[in-house]
Design a protein around this motif. Structure first.
Motif, PDB file in Angstrom:
ATOM      1  N   LEU A  25      40.530  41.084  32.307  1.00  0.00           N
ATOM      2  CA  LEU A  25      39.450  41.990  31.891  1.00  0.00           C
ATOM      3  C   LEU A  25      39.203  43.062  32.955  1.00  0.00           C
ATOM      4  O   LEU A  25      39.064  44.241  32.642  1.00  0.00           O
ATOM      5  N   ILE A  26      39.163  42.628  34.214  1.00  0.00           N
ATOM      6  CA  ILE A  26      38.883  43.578  35.291  1.00  0.00           C
ATOM      7  C   ILE A  26      39.983  44.645  35.348  1.00  0.00           C
ATOM      8  O   ILE A  26      39.712  45.845  35.388  1.00  0.00           O
ATOM      9  N   THR A  77      39.326  48.387  33.914  1.00  0.00           N
ATOM     10  CA  THR A  77      39.329  49.506  34.854  1.00  0.00           C
ATOM     11  C   THR A  77      40.293  50.594  34.402  1.00  0.00           C
ATOM     12  O   THR A  77      39.953  51.778  34.400  1.00  0.00           O
ATOM     13  N   TRP A  92      41.411  51.130  31.388  1.00  0.00           N
ATOM     14  CA  TRP A  92      40.930  51.750  30.152  1.00  0.00           C
ATOM     15  C   TRP A  92      39.812  52.754  30.447  1.00  0.00           C
ATOM     16  O   TRP A  92      39.763  53.847  29.893  1.00  0.00           O
ATOM     17  N   ALA A 124      41.367  35.172  32.240  1.00  0.00           N
ATOM     18  CA  ALA A 124      40.744  36.136  31.334  1.00  0.00           C
ATOM     19  C   ALA A 124      39.915  37.142  32.126  1.00  0.00           C
ATOM     20  O   ALA A 124      39.938  38.350  31.854  1.00  0.00           O
ATOM     21  N   GLY A 125      39.197  36.663  33.137  1.00  0.00           N
ATOM     22  CA  GLY A 125      38.364  37.546  33.948  1.00  0.00           C
ATOM     23  C   GLY A 125      39.194  38.575  34.692  1.00  0.00           C
ATOM     24  O   GLY A 125      38.879  39.767  34.678  1.00  0.00           O
ATOM     25  N   LEU A 126      40.279  38.123  35.320  1.00  0.00           N
ATOM     26  CA  LEU A 126      41.122  39.063  36.062  1.00  0.00           C
ATOM     27  C   LEU A 126      41.740  40.089  35.113  1.00  0.00           C
ATOM     28  O   LEU A 126      41.781  41.288  35.409  1.00  0.00           O
ATOM     29  N   VAL A 155      39.359  32.267  34.828  1.00  0.00           N
ATOM     30  CA  VAL A 155      39.868  33.099  35.923  1.00  0.00           C
ATOM     31  C   VAL A 155      40.889  34.103  35.381  1.00  0.00           C
ATOM     32  O   VAL A 155      40.816  35.306  35.677  1.00  0.00           O
TER      33      VAL A 155
END
Ligand SMILES: Nc1ncnc2c1ncn2[C@@H]1O[C@H](COP(=O)(O)OP(=O)(O)O)[C@@H](O)[C@H]1O
Ligand SMILES: [Mg+2]
Lengths: 250, 264, 329
Positions: free
Chosen positions: C19-20, C24, C26, C15-17, C13
């Protein structure tokens, strides 16, 4: 403090399984429901705890009308009822210990220590100590049934419903279970319904026996009364002589 | 005339009629099921204890297959984009195509379909088995609401974890396309990144996540529904599983079109 | 299984957040850690510019457009840009908006005013805001050509009826300007003609029409020049009428080719609506046509028209491929 069925009817599609059944199980009493396979014994047992809803009639358990209870009250009532399933219905993703703990977790204010104690006690009762860590898949049919029984009694219910608790078991295990049913009755004053087609067990554990036939209660009476019955259908079933039953229907 | 119809066309027409009625009835049944699930969400005590396990099973365990699919999709997208754009369009449009396609369509939809097979089938088979072996009845007798204990945590896990899985898949696809572009195509990193960013909108990410979340809901709810309503024996479990996969895959495609119409 | 479910889910969770969020940001072109500052510019209108479009100085990306907001009080648009703080802006900076590529994405470029002194920059109500100018879109060329034709027709009508020596000077000035524009158009068309050879037949037809119109216009205008001195009015009128017709058909052909941009044609340029307003007013009122011709308003409007077309041509000449390639797709 009893179980009362009044005019229970249940049909699946066009197939009438139960047709205006009346049955009373008095407090502390053990009633055996006998009858052929597929006659609707399990359906009858399930309507008692609201697993199946009858099409008509009233079910009263512990002074509460099961058929009219809200979900919360139904769950509340179910904590006082233990149910032993025909094929044990153990949660196969959980160990024996976790299976037993499932019901105990629903009892408010019970800590882990108390749960462990009750689990141990229930397993000792069915002579399954040492199997706590096993998964249901690793157990034999008889062992699974005993664990299923332990799971039902672990919560110390006031009512116990057994669905063919001895079917398919060897005679030794059968008598162990029969003794257990008697013990629950005598020591804890549990009110029980035992569904069975094993007459030996029925005579051993039941105060009264009710025979289900063709959607109706064909006969109710003590073991002595049923042995003396002259209804050919009842005698045919009790004595294991299908020819008697056929003659009467012919 | 009707007799002739009965002879030749009777069976197919009856089949159409039955299918239509069956479908309508199915919608009604599914709707009632979901309404009951909705009520069971209130029983937080029951599902909160098991939701993490489902999140691990539905989300974490799905990651390898999702990333595998995404990586290959990214590679193929880059190669096909360069093939399509030969000459006419500047090559940095490979970046545009990989980024947009991955985020808007292929990331959510391919992963959704793959997980319909993996997660949806798994849920239908598991709950179907529990139903036919009376484990669901057993839960009831132990005073558990089986919807709160079995279905709600799976659906929550689906709605929460699918978007995360898809986020990782989107990123993997883009990176795979990028690596492909700089190694196999005549493209440099700045060019690819320029293409990637050219038409990027933050909404693309939102869109991808909304889609993934709705697919998570569809797959877990349909799987639960077919599993929960299984009647019969092992054979019925097999049937439920197949139906769960078929119906949730179709629902994913319908939802895909629905979001395209409503959100784009 | 290694870690317990809680840990694995928690890691995924988080890492996913992350990443999002980071992904975005970047993708929007954010350089983490770079110092940025804000530059604000003021425009009359902003074409197809959007938030996130690049800001460039001498062709180098130095930042991005943050936001666009209507300035209700002064009928303008305020654009906020963030640019790298090391960048030193040129003397007397202006901001020009133009299409960045042929696919419709725009950019904001910062120039010293001296680079393009003739654009009519929007004068910002506040000193803080840089003056801005938005290059007309190619689709507006069609509209402009259309209006030139219309206006020439109007002028022709008026010349036909009333003509004085005084107005001759004004007219000659206006015509000079139109002539210059036409010459530029001709040059442009010739330059494009080579690039365009392999393009759609419709565009070639347009080119031909444009060429012809320009040639005729050139001839006409040279005659006008000499004839004004000699007072040969009738021929002037005839010639101007012919030019008008030519330009009219030119604009129609352009209209066909740029059919997909047709929607933009409807956007009347303020200069022309103003001109039309004046004309109708004068026509309706007591004003005579002689007065109209003496009125410098007409002259001024013609000049504005020229500026507009000139801007467009400048951009054409700077980036001809931008417009030509647009047709390819
Ligand atoms: N959920 C159900 N749906 C349809 N039919 C059922 C269902 N449960 C039981 N039946 C039917 O009701 C009849 C009685 O079943 P049951 O009570 O299980 O018999 P038994 O007396 O052997 O326990 C059977 O014919 C069975 O097929
Ligand atoms: Mg049964």
């Amino acid at each position: 403090m009893s179980i009362l069925l009044e005019g229970i009817s249940k049909a699946f599609g066009s197939k009438v399984v139960l047709d205006r059944i009346d049955l009373e199980v008095r407090e502390g009493e053990t009633v055996a429901v006998i009858g052929g396979s597929g006659v609707g014994k399990s359906v009858l047992l399930k309507t008692i705890v609201g697993l199946l809803e009858p099409d008509a009639g009233r079910v009263v358990v512990d002074d509460q009308v099961v058929t009219e209870l809200s979900r919360e009250h139904l769950y509340e009532l179910r904590r006082r009822v233990g149910y032993v399933f025909q094929f044990a219905a153990l949660f196969d993703s959980m160990t024996v210990k976790d299976n037993l703990a499932m019901g105990l977790r629903r009892i408010a204010g019970m800590d882990a220590e108390e749960r462990a104690h009750r689990t141990e006690e229930a397993l000792r009762l069915v002579e399954m100590e040492g199997y706590e860590g096993q998964l249901p898949g690793q157990l034999s049919g008889g062992q699974r049934k005993r664990v299923g029984l332990a799971r039902a009694v672990a919560t110390r219910p006031k009512y116990l419903l057994y669905d063919e608790p001895t079917t398919g078991l060897d005679p030794v295990t059968t008598s162990v279970i029969d003794r257990l049913i008697l013990k629950m009755d005598e020591e804890l004053g549990v009110t029980s319904v035992v569904v069975t087609h094993d007459m030996t067990s029925a005579y051993r554990v039941a105060d009264r026996i009710a025979m289900l036939y063709d959607g109706r209660i064909r006969f109710t009476g003590t073991p002595a009364e049923i042995q003396a019955a002259d209804d050919p259908i009842v005698r045919g079933f009790v004595e294991g002589r299908p020819e008697l039953m056929q003659e009467s229907t012919a | 005339m009707f007799r002739a119809m009965n002879g030749v066309w009777g069976a197919p027409i009856a089949w159409v009629g039955r299918s239509a009625l069956g479908t309508a009835g199915g919608f009604g049944q599914f709707g009632r099921f979901m309404a009951r699930v909705g009520r069971s969400v209130a029983d937080t005590r029951t599902w909160s204890a098991v939701v993490v396990v489902q999140m691990a099973r539905i989300g974490v365990s799905s990651l390898p297959i999702a990333l595998f699919i995404a990586a290959f999709t990214g590679i193929v997208l880059a190669l096909q984009a360069s093939y399509t754009f030969t000459g006419a369009v500047p090559l940095y449009f490979v970046g545009v195509l990989v980024g947009k396609t991955m985020l808007l369509e292929l990331g959510p939809v391919l992963i959704g379909l793959a997980l319909a097979g993996r997660v949806g089938a798994n849920i239908a088979a598991e709950l179907g088995t529990m139903r036919v072996t009376e484990q669901i009845d057993a839960l009831e007798t132990l005073a558990y609401d089986p919807l709160a204990y079995l279905v709600v945590p799976r659906i929550i896990a689906g709605v929460v974890m699918f978007p995360l899985v898809v986020a990782f898949a989107d990123a993997t696809g883009v990176v795979a396309g990028w690596i492909t572009a700089i190694n196999l195509l005549d493209l440099s990193t700045p060019e690819f990144v320029r293409g990637l960013r050219l038409f990027f909108l933050p909404f693309d990410v939102t869109y991808s996540m909304i889609k993934a979340g709705s697919f998570g809901l569809a797959v877990t709810a349909i799987g639960s529904f077919y599993g929960f309503t299984t009647r019969g024996g092992a054979e019925a479990v097999g049937r439920s599983t197949t139906q769960a996969v078929v119906v949730s895959s179709m629902l994913i495609l319908v939802l895909d079109a629905f979001w395209a119409v409503t959100l784009l | 299984m290694s870690a317990p479910a809680e840990v694995r889910v928690g890691l995924m969770v988080l890492a996913g957040l992350a990443l999002i969020v980071v992904g975005t940001i970047w993708m929007q072109g954010w350089r983490i850690g770079a110092e940025e500052r804000e530059v604000v510019a003021w425009f009359r209108e902003v074409g197809q510019l959007q938030g996130g479009n690049p800001v460039k100085l001498r062709g180098v990306p130095i930042g991005r457009v943050e936001s666009l907001a209507l300035d209700q009080r002064s009928a303008g648009v305020i654009i906020r840009m963030s640019i790298s703080s090391e960048v030193v802006l040129p003397e007397d900076p202006v901001v020009i908006l133009s299409p960045e590529s042929l696919f419709g994405d725009w950019q904001a470029e910062i120039f010293p005013r001296s680079r393009y002194p003739f654009y009519s920059y929007a004068v910002s109500p506040s000193v803080e805001m840089l003056p801005g100018y938005s290059l007309p879109d190619v689709s507006r060329l069609t509209a402009v050509a259309d209006r030139i034709a219309e206006n020439l027709a109007v002028i022709t009508d008026r010349i036909d009826i009333a003509f004085t020596d005084e107005t001759a000077v004004n007219i000659r000035q206006a015509i000079d300007n139109i002539q210059e524009v036409t010459a530029r158009l001709t040059g442009l068309v010739e330059a494009q003609g080579r690039t365009v050879e392999d393009l759609a037949a419709g565009l070639e037809m347009t080119t031909a029409t444009l060429n012809e119109a320009a040639a005729t216009a050139g001839r006409t205008f040279s005659r006008i020049e000499s004839s004004i001195a000699q007072g040969e009015l009738t021929r002037i009128v005839e010639n101007v009428e012919r030019v008008t017709l030519q330009l009219d058909s030119l604009s129609r052909s352009l209209g066909t080719v740029t059919g997909e941009l047709g929607g933009a044609v409807g956007n009347a340029d303020s200069a022309f609506s103003a001109l039309n307003g004046i004309l109708t007013e004068l026509e309706a009122g007591e004003g005579t046509l002689g007065m109209l011709l003496q009125d410098t308003a007409l002259y001024r409007e013609l000049v504005t028209t020229n500026t507009l077309v000139q801007d467009l041509l400048e951009d054409f000449q700077r980036n001809p491929r931008k417009y030509i390639n647009l047709r390819v797709f």
